[in-house]
Write a protein that holds these residues in place. Structure first.
Motif, PDB file in Angstrom:
ATOM      1  N   ASP A 167       0.245 -12.723  23.608  1.00 28.72           N
ATOM      2  CA  ASP A 167       0.298 -13.049  22.184  1.00 28.72           C
ATOM      3  C   ASP A 167       0.511 -11.796  21.340  1.00 28.72           C
ATOM      4  O   ASP A 167       1.318 -11.788  20.396  1.00 28.72           O
ATOM      5  N   ALA A 168      -0.177 -10.712  21.690  1.00 32.72           N
ATOM      6  CA  ALA A 168      -0.019  -9.456  20.960  1.00 32.72           C
ATOM      7  C   ALA A 168       1.391  -8.905  21.134  1.00 32.72           C
ATOM      8  O   ALA A 168       2.005  -8.403  20.173  1.00 32.72           O
ATOM      9  N   PHE A 169       1.927  -8.999  22.354  1.00 29.36           N
ATOM     10  CA  PHE A 169       3.277  -8.496  22.580  1.00 29.36           C
ATOM     11  C   PHE A 169       4.303  -9.377  21.886  1.00 29.36           C
ATOM     12  O   PHE A 169       5.308  -8.868  21.363  1.00 29.36           O
ATOM     13  N   HIS A 170       4.066 -10.675  21.872  1.00 16.12           N
ATOM     14  CA  HIS A 170       4.968 -11.601  21.174  1.00 16.12           C
ATOM     15  C   HIS A 170       5.117 -11.210  19.711  1.00 16.12           C
ATOM     16  O   HIS A 170       6.229 -11.188  19.164  1.00 16.12           O
ATOM     17  N   ARG A 171       4.001 -10.889  19.065  1.00 16.59           N
ATOM     18  CA  ARG A 171       4.060 -10.491  17.646  1.00 16.59           C
ATOM     19  C   ARG A 171       4.885  -9.215  17.491  1.00 16.59           C
ATOM     20  O   ARG A 171       5.689  -9.095  16.560  1.00 16.59           O
ATOM     21  N   ARG A 172       4.688  -8.265  18.396  1.00 18.46           N
ATOM     22  CA  ARG A 172       5.469  -7.027  18.350  1.00 18.46           C
ATOM     23  C   ARG A 172       6.961  -7.310  18.516  1.00 18.46           C
ATOM     24  O   ARG A 172       7.805  -6.778  17.794  1.00 18.46           O
ATOM     25  N   PHE A 173       7.267  -8.109  19.500  1.00 21.21           N
ATOM     26  CA  PHE A 173       8.660  -8.361  19.855  1.00 21.21           C
ATOM     27  C   PHE A 173       9.400  -9.066  18.725  1.00 21.21           C
ATOM     28  O   PHE A 173      10.509  -8.660  18.341  1.00 21.21           O
ATOM     29  N   VAL A 174       8.804 -10.110  18.189  1.00 24.99           N
ATOM     30  CA  VAL A 174       9.445 -10.874  17.118  1.00 24.99           C
ATOM     31  C   VAL A 174       9.638 -10.007  15.876  1.00 24.99           C
ATOM     32  O   VAL A 174      10.631 -10.131  15.153  1.00 24.99           O
ATOM     33  N   ALA A 175       8.698  -9.091  15.635  1.00 25.53           N
ATOM     34  CA  ALA A 175       8.795  -8.194  14.474  1.00 25.53           C
ATOM     35  C   ALA A 175       9.724  -7.006  14.745  1.00 25.53           C
ATOM     36  O   ALA A 175       9.987  -6.210  13.834  1.00 25.53           O
ATOM     37  N   GLY A 176      10.226  -6.871  15.973  1.00 20.81           N
ATOM     38  CA  GLY A 176      11.108  -5.755  16.304  1.00 20.81           C
ATOM     39  C   GLY A 176      10.375  -4.442  16.482  1.00 20.81           C
ATOM     40  O   GLY A 176      10.985  -3.368  16.415  1.00 20.81           O
ATOM     41  N   LYS A 177       9.062  -4.504  16.721  1.00 24.86           N
ATOM     42  CA  LYS A 177       8.259  -3.288  16.836  1.00 24.86           C
ATOM     43  C   LYS A 177       8.028  -2.911  18.306  1.00 24.86           C
ATOM     44  O   LYS A 177       6.914  -2.643  18.736  1.00 24.86           O
ATOM     45  N   VAL A 178       9.108  -2.934  19.073  1.00 24.89           N
ATOM     46  CA  VAL A 178       9.095  -2.472  20.455  1.00 24.89           C
ATOM     47  C   VAL A 178      10.128  -1.351  20.560  1.00 24.89           C
ATOM     48  O   VAL A 178      10.862  -1.072  19.609  1.00 24.89           O
ATOM     49  N   GLN A 179      10.182  -0.707  21.713  1.00 21.10           N
ATOM     50  CA  GLN A 179      10.944   0.533  21.824  1.00 21.10           C
ATOM     51  C   GLN A 179      12.382   0.415  21.323  1.00 21.10           C
ATOM     52  O   GLN A 179      12.867   1.277  20.589  1.00 21.10           O
ATOM     53  N   TYR A 180      13.075  -0.639  21.711  1.00 18.18           N
ATOM     54  CA  TYR A 180      14.487  -0.748  21.339  1.00 18.18           C
ATOM     55  C   TYR A 180      14.713  -1.596  20.092  1.00 18.18           C
ATOM     56  O   TYR A 180      15.840  -2.006  19.821  1.00 18.18           O
ATOM     57  N   GLY A 181      13.659  -1.819  19.336  1.00 15.53           N
ATOM     58  CA  GLY A 181      13.814  -2.514  18.071  1.00 15.53           C
ATOM     59  C   GLY A 181      14.066  -4.000  18.244  1.00 15.53           C
ATOM     60  O   GLY A 181      13.723  -4.611  19.254  1.00 15.53           O
ATOM     61  N   SER A 182      14.691  -4.593  17.255  1.00 15.91           N
ATOM     62  CA  SER A 182      14.859  -6.040  17.185  1.00 15.91           C
ATOM     63  C   SER A 182      15.896  -6.559  18.179  1.00 15.91           C
ATOM     64  O   SER A 182      17.068  -6.162  18.148  1.00 15.91           O
ATOM     65  N   TRP A 183      15.466  -7.450  19.046  1.00  7.29           N
ATOM     66  CA  TRP A 183      16.398  -8.152  19.932  1.00  7.29           C
ATOM     67  C   TRP A 183      17.395  -8.946  19.105  1.00  7.29           C
ATOM     68  O   TRP A 183      18.596  -8.993  19.421  1.00  7.29           O
ATOM     69  N   PHE A 184      16.939  -9.548  18.044  1.00  9.09           N
ATOM     70  CA  PHE A 184      17.780 -10.385  17.195  1.00  9.09           C
ATOM     71  C   PHE A 184      18.906  -9.554  16.578  1.00  9.09           C
ATOM     72  O   PHE A 184      20.070  -9.977  16.562  1.00  9.09           O
ATOM     73  N   ASP A 185      18.589  -8.376  16.063  1.00 10.97           N
ATOM     74  CA  ASP A 185      19.599  -7.503  15.468  1.00 10.97           C
ATOM     75  C   ASP A 185      20.577  -6.986  16.527  1.00 10.97           C
ATOM     76  O   ASP A 185      21.782  -6.885  16.280  1.00 10.97           O
ATOM     77  N   HIS A 186      20.049  -6.643  17.706  1.00 12.71           N
ATOM     78  CA  HIS A 186      20.887  -6.105  18.778  1.00 12.71           C
ATOM     79  C   HIS A 186      21.938  -7.122  19.197  1.00 12.71           C
ATOM     80  O   HIS A 186      23.145  -6.814  19.265  1.00 12.71           O
ATOM     81  N   VAL A 187      21.489  -8.343  19.458  1.00  9.14           N
ATOM     82  CA  VAL A 187      22.407  -9.391  19.913  1.00  9.14           C
ATOM     83  C   VAL A 187      23.411  -9.749  18.819  1.00  9.14           C
ATOM     84  O   VAL A 187      24.620  -9.835  19.064  1.00  9.14           O
ATOM     85  N   GLU A 188      22.934  -9.947  17.601  1.00  4.52           N
ATOM     86  CA  GLU A 188      23.823 -10.313  16.503  1.00  4.52           C
ATOM     87  C   GLU A 188      24.847  -9.218  16.240  1.00  4.52           C
ATOM     88  O   GLU A 188      26.022  -9.501  15.965  1.00  4.52           O
ATOM     89  N   GLY A 189      24.421  -7.951  16.337  1.00 12.74           N
ATOM     90  CA  GLY A 189      25.339  -6.847  16.117  1.00 12.74           C
ATOM     91  C   GLY A 189      26.503  -6.859  17.090  1.00 12.74           C
ATOM     92  O   GLY A 189      27.661  -6.606  16.715  1.00 12.74           O
ATOM     93  N   TRP A 190      26.222  -7.155  18.358  1.00 13.59           N
ATOM     94  CA  TRP A 190      27.294  -7.215  19.346  1.00 13.59           C
ATOM     95  C   TRP A 190      28.157  -8.459  19.169  1.00 13.59           C
ATOM     96  O   TRP A 190      29.369  -8.437  19.439  1.00 13.59           O
ATOM     97  N   HIS A 191      27.560  -9.558  18.714  1.00 13.18           N
ATOM     98  CA  HIS A 191      28.345 -10.778  18.499  1.00 13.18           C
ATOM     99  C   HIS A 191      29.418 -10.567  17.436  1.00 13.18           C
ATOM    100  O   HIS A 191      30.447 -11.251  17.451  1.00 13.18           O
ATOM    101  N   LEU A 192      29.201  -9.649  16.527  1.00 11.73           N
ATOM    102  CA  LEU A 192      30.206  -9.348  15.501  1.00 11.73           C
ATOM    103  C   LEU A 192      31.484  -8.771  16.114  1.00 11.73           C
ATOM    104  O   LEU A 192      32.547  -8.784  15.478  1.00 11.73           O
ATOM    105  N   HIS A 193      31.385  -8.264  17.353  1.00  6.53           N
ATOM    106  CA  HIS A 193      32.543  -7.676  18.034  1.00  6.53           C
ATOM    107  C   HIS A 193      33.072  -8.580  19.147  1.00  6.53           C
ATOM    108  O   HIS A 193      33.958  -8.165  19.902  1.00  6.53           O
ATOM    109  N   ALA A 194      32.560  -9.789  19.229  1.00  9.07           N
ATOM    110  CA  ALA A 194      32.886 -10.664  20.357  1.00  9.07           C
ATOM    111  C   ALA A 194      34.371 -11.006  20.449  1.00  9.07           C
ATOM    112  O   ALA A 194      34.895 -11.259  21.538  1.00  9.07           O
ATOM    113  N   SER A 195      35.071 -11.020  19.324  1.00 10.10           N
ATOM    114  CA  SER A 195      36.486 -11.400  19.335  1.00 10.10           C
ATOM    115  C   SER A 195      37.413 -10.230  19.651  1.00 10.10           C
ATOM    116  O   SER A 195      38.624 -10.412  19.789  1.00 10.10           O
TER     117      SER A 195
END
Length: 294
Positions: free
Chosen positions: A153-181
């Protein structure tokens, strides 16, 4: 307050400040090394960068690309010998732009960087995995390798908030999707890599214009099974030597590799919080680059 208590307190404060200063200097050194190497690096048109958010299938894809491009050659002692970790190897001084230039073409690099921080003019493979499975796998990595002693539960809060080593999973994935084409970007799904290895090996070979005559394709399919990769885990676990130096006894780097396991371990509230979280659309600032260079 007695002199000894004051001295002890002042010493503790000074020690903490010194520790922080040393860490900041190390971060600055790594950022400087990377930026210098990145600026001096000369891209080749057939270079390949395999990127993902951590725990999303980077190692699997590296190994598949190696087998497709090298066929039945002798396997490397370690995957980093044939597929260096681009940003980290520059940051820690393991490589320079000049030493990377000595690698024969096609060069294949591992990375966890956003597309904008990688050199232009190469070919890029991005591997995406279900975010809840990434969360669970990253949680186990944090516990086994990084000394995290909190619960899921504690790690879940960190992960969703992007407060883990590589930052937000959501931002990382979305950023690459912008180059998908882009024609020089191949987007892969980890789940499909696991369930349809031959289909994805063929996609990779076509994208990289590799001749997979003979048994190269069949070998790439058979040797990238979870069982085959776990049998040669020493080829993939980049952290073992460093961890042993630090007195940490590593567990399994390649875990279950399962699909859908994250949803089985998360509560309904946790799953709802995850699915309702969206990318901020923000590219990490340069000062946050140090988190990618550990």
């Amino acid at each position: 307050m007695g002199p000894s208590k004051f001295t002890s307190g002042a010493f503790a404060l000074t020690s903490r400040a010194l520790g922080a200063a040393i860490r900041n200097l190390d971060h600055a050194r790594r950022i400087a090394n990377f930026l210098r190497g990145r600026a001096e690096f000369e891209v080749r048109r057939d270079d390949v960068f395999i990127s993902s958010y951590p725990r999303s299938g980077t190692t699997l894809t590296q190994w598949m690309v190696y087998l497709l491009s090298h066929g039945c050659e002798t396997e490397p002692a370690h995957i980093t010998e044939v597929s260096p970790w681009f940003e980290r190897s520059l940051a820690i001084g393991e490589h320079t732009a000049k030493s990377l230039d000595a690698y024969p073409s096609p060069r294949v690099f591992k990375s966890h960087l956003p597309r904008e921080w990688l050199p232009d003019g190469a070919r890029y493979i991005y591997v995406e995995r279900d975010g809840q499975d990434v969360l669970l796998s990253y949680y186990n990595l944090y516990r086994d390798y990084l000394g995290f002693d909190g619960d899921l539960d504690a790690f879940h809060r960190r992960f969703v908030a992007g407060k883990v080593q590589y930052g937000s999973w959501f931002d990382h994935v979305e950023g690459w999707h912008l180059h998908a084409s882009s024609p020089n970007v191949l987007m892969l799904r980890y789940e499909s890599l696991r369930s349809e290895r031959k289909k994805n090996a063929e996609r990779i070979a076509e994208f990289l214009q590799l001749d997979v005559a003979g048994g190269a394709l069949d070998q790439a399919v058979s040797e990238t099974s979870l069982e085959a990769m776990k049998a040669r885990e020493h080829v993939f676990d980049h952290a073992t030597a460093l961890l042993l130096e630090r007195g940490v006894h590593p567990r399994s780097f390649i875990r279950t590799g399962s699909v859908g396991e994250g949803g089985l371990h998360l509560s309904e509230e946790q799953k709802r919080a995850f699915t309702e979280t969206r990318s901020t659309g923000r590219l990490p600032a340069i000062r946050e680059l140090a988190a990618f260079l550990q």
